[in-house]
Design an enzyme around this catalytic site. Structure first.
Site, short mmCIF file in Angstrom:
data_model
loop_
_atom_site.label_atom_id
_atom_site.label_comp_id
_atom_site.label_asym_id
_atom_site.label_seq_id
_atom_site.Cartn_x
_atom_site.Cartn_y
_atom_site.Cartn_z
N MET A 10 0.83 -1.21 0.00
CA MET A 10 0.00 0.00 0.00
C MET A 10 0.86 1.27 0.00
O MET A 10 0.87 2.01 0.96
CB MET A 10 -0.92 -0.01 1.23
CG MET A 10 -1.84 -1.21 1.28
SD MET A 10 -2.71 -1.38 2.87
CE MET A 10 -1.40 -2.00 3.92
N GLN A 52 -11.03 2.94 0.63
CA GLN A 52 -10.76 4.30 1.10
C GLN A 52 -11.68 5.30 0.41
O GLN A 52 -12.34 6.11 1.08
CB GLN A 52 -9.30 4.67 0.82
CG GLN A 52 -8.26 3.90 1.61
CD GLN A 52 -6.84 4.26 1.17
OE1 GLN A 52 -6.63 4.95 0.17
NE2 GLN A 52 -5.86 3.83 1.94
N THR A 83 2.20 1.70 5.94
CA THR A 83 1.47 2.83 5.38
C THR A 83 0.97 3.67 6.53
O THR A 83 0.67 3.14 7.61
CB THR A 83 0.27 2.36 4.53
OG1 THR A 83 -0.62 3.45 4.30
CG2 THR A 83 -0.50 1.25 5.21
N ASN A 84 0.89 4.98 6.33
CA ASN A 84 0.34 5.87 7.35
C ASN A 84 -1.19 5.82 7.37
O ASN A 84 -1.81 5.64 8.41
CB ASN A 84 0.79 7.31 7.11
CG ASN A 84 2.24 7.55 7.44
OD1 ASN A 84 2.59 7.87 8.57
ND2 ASN A 84 3.11 7.41 6.45
N THR A 85 -1.79 5.95 6.18
CA THR A 85 -3.24 6.11 6.09
C THR A 85 -4.00 4.96 6.73
O THR A 85 -5.00 5.17 7.43
CB THR A 85 -3.67 6.27 4.62
OG1 THR A 85 -3.07 7.45 4.08
CG2 THR A 85 -5.18 6.37 4.49
N CYS A 196 3.31 10.12 4.40
CA CYS A 196 2.90 9.07 3.48
C CYS A 196 4.19 8.33 3.15
O CYS A 196 5.21 8.96 2.88
CB CYS A 196 2.25 9.65 2.23
SG CYS A 196 1.94 8.41 0.95
N THR A 197 4.16 7.02 3.18
CA THR A 197 5.40 6.26 3.07
C THR A 197 6.05 6.34 1.69
O THR A 197 7.19 5.89 1.52
CB THR A 197 5.18 4.79 3.46
OG1 THR A 197 4.08 4.25 2.72
CG2 THR A 197 4.89 4.68 4.95
N GLU A 198 5.35 6.93 0.70
CA GLU A 198 5.95 7.11 -0.63
C GLU A 198 6.67 8.45 -0.78
O GLU A 198 7.48 8.62 -1.69
CB GLU A 198 4.90 7.01 -1.74
CG GLU A 198 4.45 5.60 -2.08
CD GLU A 198 3.42 5.08 -1.09
OE1 GLU A 198 3.32 3.85 -0.94
OE2 GLU A 198 2.74 5.89 -0.43
#
Length: 230
Positions: A10, A52, A83-85, A196-198
């Site tokens: 994700m 989501q 993932t943060n979300t 956000c991990t990206e």
């Protein structure tokens, strides 16, 4: 060494970063041919993103809870949600398992506190920037949070889902993020959470006048510390 259970996919782009950082940190700590003991359950992000977008968070929580349960059964000692979300559904995940979840916001808040900062800007998906599930966890550590304005949040979110999650890195988008960061600094941000991990694939420390807190890196390194018992 404890076994890390990773819920990834994700996106898989940032999950690959988690795997790299975790193994590099283990090698750094233990030397030799050491690598991490970890298990990865990679979900189909298309399905999760639909949950989501449609507000079907209960279904997303069940899907990730099942993933965590599978990791626990396979021998994981604790869970890392890459993932943060999706920490929005962390309670659903925790309810499904007996092993602990290493929360990304707690790890990030600890790093901010060590830097003795009190006000930080937050970049992430619109869910992370606008809803309280993440911000409240940071604020509970005595840290003030600033977020971009409406237009900037749309830009940040669009770049995440339409570019970064697909592995597309554009200089124009880097410039957009740098402008948003500059605006947050002008509002009083002493540091910036790459929530956000990206985002860490696009924005580096040289792109900011204030410290950056790359949540993927912080979370992955904290997972190693927990796995090694320090």
């Amino acid at each position: 060494m404890k076994t890390i259970g990773l819920i990834g996919g994700m996106s898989w782009e940032s999950s690959a970063e988690y795997y790299r950082i975790i193994n590099e940190e283990v090698k750094s700590k233990l030397g030799g041919l050491h690598s991490a003991k970890c298990l990865l359950y990679s979900v189909d992000f298309e399905e999760i993103e639909q949950f989501q977008a449609e507000g079907r968070w209960d279904e997303a929580g069940k899907r990730l809870g099942d993933a965590a349960y599978s990791l626990e059964k396979a021998g994981a000692d604790f869970i890392v949600i890459c993932t943060n979300t999706m920490h929005k559904v962390v309670k659903d995940i925790e309810a499904r398992i007996k092993i602990p979840v290493l929360h990304i916001a707690d790890a990030t808040a600890n790093q901010i506190a060590k830097s003795n900062l009190h006000t930080v800007g937050l970049l992430g998906t619109k869910y992370t920037m606008e809803q309280d599930f993440y911000k409240a966890r940071i604020k509970s550590n005595g840290i003030n949070i600033l977020i971009p304005d409406d237009t900037e949040r749309e830009i940040i979110n669009k770049i995440i889902f339409e570019e970064l999650c697909l592995g597309n890195i554009k200089q124009s988008s880097r410039n957009d993020y740098k402008e948003v960061i500059h605006h947050l600094i002008n509002q009083g941000a002493e540091g910036i959470i790459l929530g956000c991990t990206e985002i860490g694939m696009l924005i580096k420390q040289e792109d900011s006048e204030v410290p950056l807190f790359d949540t993927a890196e912080i979370h992955a390194i904290e997972a190693v510390h927990k796995a090694l018992g320090n």
